[in-house]
Design a protein around this motif. Structure first.
Motif, PDB file in Angstrom:
ATOM      1  N   ALA A 152     -30.344  20.691  74.031  1.00  0.00           N
ATOM      2  CA  ALA A 152     -31.681  21.052  73.075  1.00  0.00           C
ATOM      3  C   ALA A 152     -31.864  20.352  72.032  1.00  0.00           C
ATOM      4  O   ALA A 152     -32.969  20.169  71.725  1.00  0.00           O
ATOM      5  N   ARG A 153     -30.637  20.092  71.236  1.00  0.00           N
ATOM      6  CA  ARG A 153     -30.858  19.612  69.972  1.00  0.00           C
ATOM      7  C   ARG A 153     -31.071  17.971  70.037  1.00  0.00           C
ATOM      8  O   ARG A 153     -32.132  17.470  69.233  1.00  0.00           O
ATOM      9  N   ASP A 154     -30.557  17.359  70.847  1.00  0.00           N
ATOM     10  CA  ASP A 154     -30.357  15.803  70.823  1.00  0.00           C
ATOM     11  C   ASP A 154     -31.032  15.240  71.926  1.00  0.00           C
ATOM     12  O   ASP A 154     -31.307  13.970  71.839  1.00  0.00           O
ATOM     13  N   LEU A 155     -31.145  15.736  73.148  1.00  0.00           N
ATOM     14  CA  LEU A 155     -31.693  15.136  74.143  1.00  0.00           C
ATOM     15  C   LEU A 155     -32.953  15.936  74.900  1.00  0.00           C
ATOM     16  O   LEU A 155     -33.160  15.829  75.950  1.00  0.00           O
ATOM     17  N   LEU A 209     -34.505  14.125  77.614  1.00  0.00           N
ATOM     18  CA  LEU A 209     -34.246  12.465  77.510  1.00  0.00           C
ATOM     19  C   LEU A 209     -32.857  12.210  78.158  1.00  0.00           C
ATOM     20  O   LEU A 209     -31.901  12.831  78.500  1.00  0.00           O
ATOM     21  N   SER A 210     -32.752  10.662  78.380  1.00  0.00           N
ATOM     22  CA  SER A 210     -31.731  10.384  79.417  1.00  0.00           C
ATOM     23  C   SER A 210     -30.302  10.170  78.899  1.00  0.00           C
ATOM     24  O   SER A 210     -29.309  10.711  79.540  1.00  0.00           O
ATOM     25  N   ALA A 211     -30.154   9.537  77.664  1.00  0.00           N
ATOM     26  CA  ALA A 211     -28.678   9.470  77.199  1.00  0.00           C
ATOM     27  C   ALA A 211     -28.648   8.775  75.885  1.00  0.00           C
ATOM     28  O   ALA A 211     -29.678   8.619  75.305  1.00  0.00           O
ATOM     29  N   GLU A 212     -27.560   8.812  75.154  1.00  0.00           N
ATOM     30  CA  GLU A 212     -27.105   8.381  74.110  1.00  0.00           C
ATOM     31  C   GLU A 212     -26.132   7.504  74.119  1.00  0.00           C
ATOM     32  O   GLU A 212     -25.216   7.328  75.033  1.00  0.00           O
ATOM     33  N   ASP A 213     -26.156   6.123  73.417  1.00  0.00           N
ATOM     34  CA  ASP A 213     -25.428   4.930  73.391  1.00  0.00           C
ATOM     35  C   ASP A 213     -23.950   5.376  72.981  1.00  0.00           C
ATOM     36  O   ASP A 213     -23.636   6.232  72.206  1.00  0.00           O
ATOM     37  N   ALA A 214     -22.971   4.446  73.425  1.00  0.00           N
ATOM     38  CA  ALA A 214     -21.555   4.665  72.911  1.00  0.00           C
ATOM     39  C   ALA A 214     -21.271   3.963  71.336  1.00  0.00           C
ATOM     40  O   ALA A 214     -20.765   4.308  70.761  1.00  0.00           O
ATOM     41  N   LYS A 239     -23.247   9.313  76.119  1.00  0.00           N
ATOM     42  CA  LYS A 239     -23.701  10.683  76.471  1.00  0.00           C
ATOM     43  C   LYS A 239     -24.668  10.645  77.736  1.00  0.00           C
ATOM     44  O   LYS A 239     -25.798  10.365  77.103  1.00  0.00           O
ATOM     45  N   MET A 240     -24.443  10.975  78.771  1.00  0.00           N
ATOM     46  CA  MET A 240     -25.444  10.818  79.895  1.00  0.00           C
ATOM     47  C   MET A 240     -25.835  12.309  79.997  1.00  0.00           C
ATOM     48  O   MET A 240     -25.245  13.278  80.323  1.00  0.00           O
ATOM     49  N   LEU A 241     -27.291  12.326  80.266  1.00  0.00           N
ATOM     50  CA  LEU A 241     -27.807  13.619  80.586  1.00  0.00           C
ATOM     51  C   LEU A 241     -27.269  14.384  81.958  1.00  0.00           C
ATOM     52  O   LEU A 241     -27.070  15.388  82.140  1.00  0.00           O
ATOM     53  N   ILE A 283     -12.855  13.748  75.054  1.00  0.00           N
ATOM     54  CA  ILE A 283     -14.020  13.283  75.853  1.00  0.00           C
ATOM     55  C   ILE A 283     -15.175  14.520  75.750  1.00  0.00           C
ATOM     56  O   ILE A 283     -16.425  14.338  75.906  1.00  0.00           O
ATOM     57  N   HIS A 284     -14.706  15.604  74.977  1.00  0.00           N
ATOM     58  CA  HIS A 284     -15.493  16.644  74.667  1.00  0.00           C
ATOM     59  C   HIS A 284     -16.084  16.357  73.187  1.00  0.00           C
ATOM     60  O   HIS A 284     -14.993  16.320  72.275  1.00  0.00           O
ATOM     61  N   ASP A 285     -17.201  16.558  72.893  1.00  0.00           N
ATOM     62  CA  ASP A 285     -17.695  16.388  71.442  1.00  0.00           C
ATOM     63  C   ASP A 285     -17.284  17.559  70.764  1.00  0.00           C
ATOM     64  O   ASP A 285     -18.253  18.560  71.173  1.00  0.00           O
ATOM     65  N   GLN A 286     -16.388  17.785  69.982  1.00  0.00           N
ATOM     66  CA  GLN A 286     -15.624  18.815  69.725  1.00  0.00           C
ATOM     67  C   GLN A 286     -16.609  19.699  68.629  1.00  0.00           C
ATOM     68  O   GLN A 286     -16.512  20.881  68.329  1.00  0.00           O
ATOM     69  N   ILE A 287     -17.579  18.805  67.877  1.00  0.00           N
ATOM     70  CA  ILE A 287     -18.329  19.359  66.848  1.00  0.00           C
ATOM     71  C   ILE A 287     -19.764  19.429  67.235  1.00  0.00           C
ATOM     72  O   ILE A 287     -20.421  20.208  66.765  1.00  0.00           O
ATOM     73  N   GLY A 288     -20.175  18.421  68.169  1.00  0.00           N
ATOM     74  CA  GLY A 288     -21.538  18.375  68.467  1.00  0.00           C
ATOM     75  C   GLY A 288     -21.915  18.954  69.975  1.00  0.00           C
ATOM     76  O   GLY A 288     -23.142  19.225  70.256  1.00  0.00           O
ATOM     77  N   GLY A 289     -20.926  19.369  70.837  1.00  0.00           N
ATOM     78  CA  GLY A 289     -21.254  19.982  72.032  1.00  0.00           C
ATOM     79  C   GLY A 289     -21.425  18.659  73.044  1.00  0.00           C
ATOM     80  O   GLY A 289     -21.891  17.380  72.597  1.00  0.00           O
ATOM     81  N   GLY A 290     -21.443  19.101  74.316  1.00  0.00           N
ATOM     82  CA  GLY A 290     -21.301  18.047  75.354  1.00  0.00           C
ATOM     83  C   GLY A 290     -20.276  17.107  75.521  1.00  0.00           C
ATOM     84  O   GLY A 290     -19.351  17.299  74.545  1.00  0.00           O
ATOM     85  N   PHE A 291     -20.364  16.086  76.707  1.00  0.00           N
ATOM     86  CA  PHE A 291     -19.161  15.256  76.908  1.00  0.00           C
ATOM     87  C   PHE A 291     -19.621  13.874  76.915  1.00  0.00           C
ATOM     88  O   PHE A 291     -20.842  13.719  77.210  1.00  0.00           O
TER      89      PHE A 291
END
Length: 719
Positions: free
Chosen positions: A332-335, A343-348, A286-288, A262-270
């Protein structure tokens, strides 16, 4: 957005800003946005409305669009017999809440996509969640449902309309019945006893549901449910020795999540949630709002674990800090928009497959890492057979650094350094893949949460760059999502346009973010704005009859029932955060009318939650705050001076969830703060040294200039 077929024309959604609505703009379905044009057509032609609610990063919304809404045969039936209406739940949570509650009241479940059939009066009479095109596997399909609903509407319209009216009547009656039920004048002792019973009831319910093997609560699917963790940390802090199991439950979940898929091991976030009990296979959205709340949880856990005492755990502290920093780095990098808003979210999904962006094969790892591949694969559970679809592997911490180092005969420090370099290499490789869809709208409420997270991290890590990130977002929202003439907030900003009436959570979450930003910058402007937002919330949402706040604004003729949320889920109830902000500001600013409103609100929810305290752990956090006598922490001194920073650091390094620190500078900033908090005008540095004042229940202890003496006062319980 779906690719148009040759010769196909867009529908009305092409003129919308919502990414979700735009995804359906080239469907053959004759979609309308929620609004008068659709409602008038329904009334004029006597057709029911087919209301479909979802959001742009919803996997099953994509599936239903591809199977049904892009299909000409489904579109023909919808266009002939119904008025199809699309709603983005993230832009219109009030509409979503009303019809979700309706479906649940009718025993038809809830979730997204939510599909509801409405009368021309917008009253629901049938619906469900995901419908395939054709019936199968015990699930009815649209090609069967649409003719049946049309037939029932044609032959039994009067009965259908009666049923629809009864649904709203029942919801309104239930809301009215719960409004003031059980709330009566009570002594302070009775009020405290009632709340303590709720705290104990919630803690016991969490203990019963705790998964001792895997961490977290309940079985699959497992959501982060940060409200549970917030409650447990505060429950523990009241009596750390006796309530140590509560802290361990929270830590066990945090440990399992940060090690899991559930944890993005290389990109960070959940990711949004785990489909299994082990936190391994996520639903990859991945939701803000998840990132913000999980940052809170890991920051709290870091503060607790790094403090000397029975709860100290340096290894855990380091891991929690790294996880929190990873969340913030991802956002900071992607949202983050160039202008500063979040920004709000990234898709699955990417390239039509869920999770494809995130998973790896051994050969991909080998090409990227060369000689380091074996170490990395061992540490992160990458195998030839894989743990996901098509022989791919979701990265998770199968073996910690020490085990990996022992297996490969290297020092633990060397293994950790190699794995860190490997993660950076894989992140660069992954960046060249086709990314999931980005929902780039800026939601006011969610920005408030993320501003709060960056501001708290700036304090805890003593990192001004994080405070600057929070300040940029806070300024963007204040400038672009607020009407300066009326003080009204808009719900969302996208493509240069602010739109939608602000909901309670927009005001409450943003006020929370601005309060935390004050704590990171000690700029009184943010505290002023938090106060302004809470006054706006009281003016727009307060229920004078029963107390508490309605979740949606008044005056919308198309929202039949204004509701009050009674559940802290993935998104916290607006009332839970509003209660905490109102109670906190009332104590900080010594505003008795606000305190009385907060008490009335908490009494109302205490009655509602009597038999189900686990429904709103975040509301219990607000009640916990109210159980403490006000403790004002003030440091008089230049915020940039070393002696002031030394005192501030003593506060920032501790887990003190019920306290807010005020820093009183000199000159105009001092006068500005004293207008909000008049008692600070009399507090000044002693002998030209920054001075700390600890005042409990409006009685101040001796002022101190020594950080150790201030630390001793902070360690003395306020209650």
């Amino acid at each position: 957005m779906s690719e148009p077929n040759p010769g196909r024309k867009p529908n009305r959604l092409i003129h919308e800003k919502s990414p979700y609505l735009l995804q359906h703009a080239w469907n053959p379905v004759d979609w309308y946005p929620w609004g008068d044009e659709a409602f008038e057509k329904s009334r004029r032609e006597g057709k029911p409305i087919f209301l479909s609610i979802g959001y742009s990063t919803c996997h099953w919304c994509h599936v239903m669009e591809h199977e049904s809404f892009e299909d000409d045969s489904v579109a023909a039936l919808l266009n002939r017999w119904f008025v199809p209406v699309k709603v983005d739940r993230e832009e219109r949570p009030d509409v979503d809440r009303l019809y979700m509650t309706s479906m649940q009241a009718m025993g038809m479940g809830g979730g997204w996509p939510l599909n509801v059939f409405l009368t021309p009066k917008l009253e629901p009479f049938y619906g469900g969640t995901y419908f395939p095109k054709d019936s199968g596997a015990g699930r009815p399909g649209l090609m069967e449902i649409l003719p049946r609903v049309h037939e029932v509407w044609t032959r039994q319209r009067g009965d259908v309309e009666t049923q629809g009216a009864r649904v709203f009547q029942a919801i309104a009656a239930a809301a009215a019945e719960r409004g003031g039920a059980g709330v009566a004048a009570r002594t302070e002792a009775a009020r405290r006893a009632q709340r303590e019973a709720l705290f104990e009831g919630c803690a016991q319910a969490l203990e019963r549901g705790f998964d001792r093997r895997n961490g977290g609560f309940g079985a699959a699917p497992k959501f982060p449910s940060v409200a549970n963790l917030d409650f447990l940390a505060r429950y523990w802090s009241r009596d750390p020795d006796r309530r140590a199991p509560a802290l361990e439950m929270a830590r066990r979940q945090l440990d399992a999540m940060q090690a899991g898929g559930i944890h993005d091991q290389i990109g960070g976030g959940f990711h949004r949630y785990s489909t299994d009990a082990e936190w391994l296979v996520p639903h990859f959205e991945k939701m803000l709002y998840d990132q913000a709340q999980l940052a809170w949880a890991y920051l709290d856990a870091y503060q607790i674990a790094r403090e000397p005492g029975p709860a100290a755990d340096p290894a855990r502290a380091a891991a929690y800090a790294a996880t929190a920093r990873g969340i913030l780095a991802y956002v900071a990098r992607d949202l983050t928009a160039p202008e500063g808003g979040f920004l709000s979210a990234e898709d699955a999904d990417s390239e039509g497959e869920e999770g494809k962006f995130y998973v790896w094969t051994p050969s991909e790892i080998a090409r990227a890492l060369g000689d380091d591949a074996a170490l990395f694969q061992y540490a992160y559970g990458v195998t030839p057979q894989g743990n996901f679809e098509h022989g791919t592997s979701i990265l998770y911490r199968r073996h910690p650094d020490a085990e990996a180092a022992k297996r490969f005969g290297v020092a633990p420090e060397a293994a950790a350094e190699r794995l860190a370099r490997d993660r950076e290499k894989l992140l660069a490789v992954r960046a060249r893949r086709v990314r999931p869809h980005l929902d780039d709208k800026v939601i006011t409420a969610w920005n408030g949460l993320m501003i709060s997270a960056f501001a708290r991290a700036a304090r805890v890590f003593e990192d001004p760059a994080l405070a600057e990130r929070a300040t940029r977002a806070a300024s963007f929202v204040w400038r672009n999502l607020r009407d300066p003439r009326t003080g009204e907030l808009h719900r969302r900003f996208r493509d240069g346009e602010a739109a939608g009436a602000g909901q309670l959570d927009d005001y409450a979450y943003l006020a929370l973010g601005y309060m935390d930003l004050y704590g990171a910058t000690y700029d009184a402007a943010w505290l002023e704005r938090a106060v302004d937002l809470m006054q706006q919330a009281l003016d727009r949402f307060w229920d004078e009859r029963d107390g508490g706040f309605f979740e949606s604004p008044a005056g919308d003729p198309h929202v039949a029932v204004r509701m009050k949320d009674e559940f802290d889920g993935a998104e916290l109830a607006g009332n839970s955060i509003a209660a905490w902000v109102l109670e906190s500001l009332a104590a900080l600013l010594d505003r008795e009318p606000w305190r009385l409103k907060a008490e009335r609100m908490l009494d109302m929810y205490a009655a509602r939650l009597a038999n189900q305290p686990l429904a709103m752990p975040q509301m219990l956090v607000a009640m916990d705050l109210a159980q403490s006598p006000p403790r004002h922490l003030v440091i008089a001194g230049d915020p940039a001076a070393a002696d002031t920073r030394a005192l501030v650091s003593e506060f920032d390094r501790r887990f003190l969830p019920r306290d807010v620190l005020l820093v009183v500078p000199g000159g105009e900033p001092r006068r500005r703060l004293s207008k909000l908090v008049p008692f600070t005008a009399a507090l000044a540095p002693r002998d030209h040294h920054a001075t700390a004042f600890v005042c409990v229940n409006y009685a101040c202890r001796l002022p101190v200039t020594d950080p150790a003496a201030f630390a001793a006062q902070l360690a003395t319980p306020g209650q």
